[in-house]
Design an enzyme around this catalytic site. Structure first.
Site, mmCIF file in Angstrom:
data_model
loop_
_atom_site.group_PDB
_atom_site.id
_atom_site.type_symbol
_atom_site.label_atom_id
_atom_site.label_comp_id
_atom_site.label_asym_id
_atom_site.label_seq_id
_atom_site.Cartn_x
_atom_site.Cartn_y
_atom_site.Cartn_z
ATOM 1 N N LYS A 213 44.648 39.706 40.646
ATOM 2 C CA LYS A 213 43.578 39.721 41.653
ATOM 3 C C LYS A 213 42.530 38.680 41.298
ATOM 4 C CE LYS A 213 40.119 42.797 43.678
ATOM 5 N NZ LYS A 213 39.436 44.076 43.648
ATOM 6 N N LYS B 171 42.553 40.680 36.362
ATOM 7 C CA LYS B 171 41.536 40.649 37.408
ATOM 8 C C LYS B 171 40.446 39.675 36.978
ATOM 9 C CE LYS B 171 38.362 43.727 39.896
ATOM 10 N NZ LYS B 171 37.907 45.117 40.030
HETATM 11 ZN ZN ZN Z 1 34.450 48.285 39.197
#
Ligand code: ZN
Length: 328
Positions: free
Chosen positions: A249, A196
């Protein structure tokens, strides 16, 4: 030696039937996961201004929405909660009567055939908006991990089908796996937000989830945008710790990462087409600068072509309707 003229790649592009036959990547409803935001109250349906067509929903409205999502043939949702009350420890995150826990119970009681995945993080629940417990301005890793494990258990106890830790603390997948197993939830899978990035594309989401940090940013735990090898190390450690599905992501700006992760690990791989990716396409379409439907599908097919098995996307409902339309 030139292979032209006997070899002509255009030969298979003239006839639309042949084009359909040789298409390598096709989007299906089974690829889609729809993110939803639940808020306290009744009959609440707050439009999220920066994400057209998306709403903050109270539990009663959320149940209606989930029925529609299921009737469109979308197999799964991921839930984010906006609590009544935020505090330093984010205590509503692991409260059995917290907003997400109530929402899970209501959906499970009233909606058939819909997989309920829950986002596991602290940032929606803490008064300072950070993803964990603070000491001064530092997010404490290990203290946060034990709260995340509590949060995951409370989601499973409420009836969640899968948990998805998004915090990017070290060691959280292992801690959550151990905690779930200990409580008898050894069959509940973990979808980890494994790679992420600290991304500007999350802007509209923070309106939706009301989780903008009161100070600083998320760079001490989310990844630097320039790093690819590090994503492999992140995914590797989550796989070793017991992640069942690994996520990249954002999705569109990180197709190379999706590709590398899928090639290297061959794991079920999810990609999150985040709010900024969605809102840019919507905004351009609203201005008639692009064909919104066409670009939506192109963005989703690209993510799948890069190697994603499933896509978390705010386009899920639009994409499902499109797929119904073209299959007729
Ligand atoms: Zn968070």
């Amino acid at each position: 030696m030139a292979n032209y003229p006997h070899k002509r790649l255009r030969r298979l592009r003239y006839n639309p039937i042949v084009r359909d036959m040789i298409r390598e990547t096709e989007l299906s409803k089974n690829d889609l996961i729809f993110p939803l935001f639940v808020v306290p109250g009744e009959k609440v349906r707050n439009p999220i201004k920066s994400m057209p067509g998306n709403f903050q929903l109270s539990v009663d409205e959320l149940v209606k929405e989930c029925k529609e999502v299921a009737s469109l043939g979308i197999p799964a949702i991921i839930l984010f909660g906006i609590p009544e009350h935020k505090d330093e420890q984010g205590s509503e995150a692991y409260d059995e009567n917290g907003i997400v826990q109530k929402a899970i119970r209501a959906i499970k009681a009233e909606v058939k055939d819909l997989l309920v995945i829950t986002d596991v993080c602290m940032c929606e629940y803490t008064s300072h908006g950070h993803c964990g417990v603070l000491k001064g301005e530092e997010i404490l890793n290990d203290e946060t991990v034990s709260l995340l494990a509590k949060e995951a258990i409370s989601h499973a106890e409420a009836g969640a089908d899968m948990v998805a830790p998004s915090d990017m603390m070290d060691g959280r997948v292992l801690a959550i796996r151990k905690a779930l197993d200990y409580k008898g939830f050894s069959n509940i899978p973990i979808m980890s937000y494994a790679a992420k990035y600290s991304s500007g594309y999350y802007g509209p989401f923070r309106d939706a989830a009301e989780s903008t940090p009161a100070f600083g940013d998320r760079r001490s735990h989310q990844m630097d945008i320039g790093n690819g090898d590090e994503a492999i190390r992140e995914v590797e450690s989550d796989v070793e710790e017991g992640a069942d599905i690994v996520m990249v992501k954002p999705a569109g700006p990180y197709l190379d990462i999706i590709w590398r992760v899928k090639e290297k690990f061959g794991m079920p791989t999810a990609a999150y087409q985040v709010s900024g990716e969605f809102s840019m396409i919507k905004a351009a379409a609203q201005n008639d600068w692009i064909d919104g439907e066409r670009v939506m599908i192109e963005s989703l097919v690209s993510i799948k072509r890069a190697g994603a098995d499933m896509i978390l996307t705010y386009f899920a409902k639009d994409a499902a309707r499109y797929l119904d339309k073209v299959r007729k």
